[in-house]
Design a protein around this motif. Structure first.
Motif: not given
Length: 194
Positions: A120-126, A129-136, A182-189
């Motif tokens: 899944l791809r990680l996104w900051r809700s907003g 939505p903005l892509p996020l890195e796992l380390n953040t 944080i949103i985890a989704a297959i594509a854009e949330p």
């Protein structure tokens, strides 16, 4: 005998139903607002709102006096897995012990989230939505006091919270209280607000 969390929620539900049926009146409701606003909204509606608000304040006072928890247990289901964790009921307040319970449940919530985000791809809700890195996200996890999780069929929502559990979901409470979402989704949330 001290009432339980479930009993307090039942009392609140009964009172809400009674207020909306017009069985509860607060005669001073017009005096609580600007007269123009009171006239625009109407005495009957104001009375219902303030009757429920006054009763909820009594419930909160009872919770404080008798140390009755405001937590309920929520089950998150995602991709064939499930995890049960505590969360503050929106009509109740958190006791000091409740916050400790939320903090103690953080490890299990994070473990469930980590086990569920493969591919899944990680996104900051907003907006947007903005892509996020796992380390953040890992840094936010370390800083958060507790975590909450929810899901739809295709998306997993993680909230990393701190401060007052009653107001942490509101942006106006920052920086003292808040949640990173944080949103985890297959594509854009999707456009669901979490």
């Amino acid at each position: 005998m001290v009432y339980t969390t479930a009993e307090l929620l039942d009392f609140l539900d009964q009172e809400l139903r009674a207020a909306w049926r017009g069985e509860r009146m607060v005669l001073s409701s017009e005096e609580r607002l600007n007269p123009v606003v009171a006239k625009a909204i109407g005495t009957e509606k104001l009375s219902k709102v303030f009757a429920v608000q006054d009763f909820r304040d009594q419930i909160h006072h009872y919770q404080r006096e008798h140390n009755v928890s405001g937590l309920v247990w929520h089950t998150c289901r995602f991709q064939g897995r499930s995890h049960q964790f505590p969360e503050l009921h929106p009509q109740l307040i958190a006791t000091a012990a409740d916050k400790q319970t939320l903090q103690s449940a953080k490890t299990g919530v994070i473990e469930f989230w980590r086990n569920s985000i493969a591919n899944l791809r990680l996104w900051r809700s907003g907006t947007p939505p903005l892509p996020l890195e796992l380390n953040t996200i890992e840094r936010w996890i370390a800083e958060a006091e507790w975590a909450e999780i929810d899901a739809t069929r295709a998306e997993l929502y993680l909230r990393l919270c701190w401060g007052d559990p009653k107001v942490c979901h509101y942006d106006w409470a920052r920086p003292d209280s808040g949640c990173e979402r944080i949103i985890a989704a297959i594509a854009e949330p999707s456009s669901i607000k979490v």
